[in-house]
Design an enzyme around this catalytic site. Structure first.
Site, short mmCIF file in Angstrom:
data_model
loop_
_atom_site.label_atom_id
_atom_site.label_comp_id
_atom_site.label_asym_id
_atom_site.label_seq_id
_atom_site.Cartn_x
_atom_site.Cartn_y
_atom_site.Cartn_z
N HIS A 89 -14.85 -66.00 11.08
CA HIS A 89 -16.18 -66.52 10.79
C HIS A 89 -16.41 -66.68 9.28
O HIS A 89 -15.70 -66.11 8.45
CB HIS A 89 -17.26 -65.62 11.40
CG HIS A 89 -17.38 -64.26 10.79
ND1 HIS A 89 -18.15 -64.00 9.67
CD2 HIS A 89 -16.83 -63.07 11.14
CE1 HIS A 89 -18.10 -62.72 9.37
NE2 HIS A 89 -17.30 -62.12 10.24
N CYS A 104 -14.01 -58.12 12.14
CA CYS A 104 -13.76 -59.56 12.24
C CYS A 104 -13.10 -60.07 10.97
O CYS A 104 -13.07 -59.38 9.94
CB CYS A 104 -15.07 -60.31 12.48
SG CYS A 104 -15.76 -60.02 14.12
#
Length: 519
Positions: free
Chosen positions: A410, A429
């Site tokens: 992301h 992440c």
């Protein structure tokens, strides 16, 4: 009209014919050694072998197999192979007197070139037994002959399987040593092991299993050269090389023409196309237990081989990127909500509104979260979602792929962090440095990409999910030493301490200093 008795007679003849064919085929799969004694006498010149028979050998072979069972790495596979082949001495009869077994032992003796202990493969013992067979007077009785045939067969079979497995699959199963390893990795099975035993040309087989990867060859060359990397001891350099050679032997490498790969210790993402990097960028990965590199390969403690991952470490995995979500809503994980969001909200009543975070209780939105007494709130009592905005922790886009660790690639509003050398900073992440370029690489010049580009710049963002027309594989991996495009070895700090874990399991298989000095 066909009479019933005629039909039954024809069926019986057909059935008998099938049984005969099956019997012939089965027999043809096994070598006929009715002249075993004469064959071995001719090859050895030792009269003791004249009286050798397949039946006599089989009886002794069974005994030796039972005695040696505890010394075999894969006793069931080896026992099955010889049982199905009538205890035929394939290595002694077909490969010993033409030099094949000696040649095989020479390969085993050079295992230190792969960072492996040659003594595991019993090259010296094999050569001694081969020499005994070639000495006309060394074997003095038929019983001794049978025992030595069985021993050489089992020794060669066991070592050939072990050597083949080591070079083709590695010594260690990463799934067994790493707590957060979710990459599909092929391990050796009985079919692979039997293929080794059934090889008719041992040299061709041994050459075929030598790793061909240019990366492997360059690390192997560095191991043989025995140099010292800048800022490291010779011992640490050696350990870097052997753990990464082992990683290269694992059957977990991408085979697709196009894929995304993230190397955690390098904090880098590459889009690979036809074996070359078509796009690369900096990334930020999950926090690790060894970001200050205090745990190293210089000094090793036995307890270090137990993998104790930090809760925010990015896992190793492979999956398929199937969609991109532009201007995403961040469904804040409960662990982050409890340890961070609720703490911040208790200290600053305007924190949630300033960050665009909505609060939910029992699935319903709380209209006035400023009235909540966060000091008395229970874990899991509230859920939190951050609306799309320039402050959203996921940035303007996230790339989705299925996994059980709730991680994805992301964007991020915290761009300055990409300027740091140590970029193990996220909750798990992977934050990407150039998300728009990644979107372009995945979607190409399509309408979907045009939508992504437009919506990412929208001052009033709303979530939009676009599916990839063709899914793209993603691999999140962990490599601390490799050769760059110029052939220069690159080393990276062991940010998660995974080199140390691997070394702990691998060290019992490594060559000693004298074996390495002989390279």
């Amino acid at each position: 009209m066909i009479q019933p008795h005629t039909f039954r007679r024809s069926a019986f003849i057909l059935f008998a014919s099938v049984l005969t064919i099956v019997a012939l085929v089965t027999q043809s799969c096994k070598k006929s050694r009715s002249d075993l004694g004469a064959e071995l006498y001719k090859k050895t010149g030792n009269k003791i072998f004249k009286d050798a028979t397949p039946e006599g050998l089989a009886e002794v072979f069974k005994q030796v197999l039972a005695e040696e069972k505890g010394n075999l790495t894969n006793p069931k596979t080896i026992a099955s192979f010889y049982e199905q082949n009538g205890y035929d001495p394939v290595f002694v009869a077909d490969h010993t007197f033409n030099g094949d077994v000696d040649l095989t032992a020479n390969y085993f003796a050079k295992a230190s070139e792969h960072g492996l202990d040659p003594s595991m493969f019993k090259a010296g013992e094999i050569k001694q037994l081969v020499a005994k067979f070639k000495d006309k007077k060394a074997i003095k009785s038929l019983d001794e002959a049978y025992h030595d045939i069985a021993k050489l067969e089992l020794l060669t079979a066991n070592s050939l399987i072990n050597y083949s497995n080591a070079l083709q699959y590695g010594m260690i199963s990463p799934r067994k040593i790493y707590a957060r390893y979710f990459t599909q990795t092929i391990r050796p099975d009985s079919i692979a092991m039997l293929n080794a035993l059934r090889a008719t040309n041992l040299k061709s087989f041994l050459d075929s299993i030598q790793p061909k990867d240019p990366q492997y060859k360059m690390l192997q060359k560095a191991l043989i050269a025995g140099g010292t990397a800048q800022g490291m001891t010779k011992e640490e350099t050696l350990r870097y090389l052997v753990v990464n050679l082992e990683r290269l032997r694992w059957k977990n490498k991408p085979k697709e023409n196009k894929y995304v790969i993230v190397n955690i210790p390098d904090y880098r993402l590459d889009v690979m196309e036809n074996g070359k990097s078509a796009l690369n960028m900096k990334v930020i990965v999950g926090e690790g237990r060894n970001t200050d590199n205090q745990i190293s390969l210089v000094e090793y403690d036995e307890s270090d081989k137990i993998d104790r991952p930090f809760s925010r470490e990015t896992p190793q995995l492979n999956s398929m990127i199937y969609a991109a979500q532009v201007n995403p809503v961040w469904n804040i994980p409960q662990s982050i909500a409890t340890k961070e969001i609720m703490v911040e909200a208790a200290q600053d009543p305007y924190y949630l509104s300033n960050k665009g975070i909505d609060v939910y209780k029992n699935g319903k939105k709380v209209e006035d979260p400023e009235t909540i007494d966060w000091s008395g709130a229970q874990k899991g009592e509230y859920e939190f979602k951050q609306r799309p905005s320039e402050d959203n922790s996921l940035g303007n886009i996230k790339f989705l792929f299925k996994n059980n660790s709730s991680v994805y690639l992301h964007d991020t509003p915290a761009k300055n962090a990409f300027n740091q050398n140590m970029r193990a900073l996220s909750h798990g992440c992977v934050r990407v440095g150039d998300p728009l370029a990644l979107a372009h690489s995945l979607f190409g010049e399509s309408n979907a990409y045009q939508t992504i580009e437009k919506n990412m710049a929208d001052p009033k963002p709303s979530p939009t999910t676009l599916s990839l027309p063709k899914k793209v594989p993603v691999y999140i991996t962990y490599v601390t030493c490799w050769a760059d495009e110029n052939g220069t070895l690159q080393y990276r700090p062991d940010v998660y301490g995974l080199d140390v874990v691997l070394y702990g399991h691998l060290k019992k298989f490594l060559p000693n200093s004298s074996q390495l000095a002989a390279l």
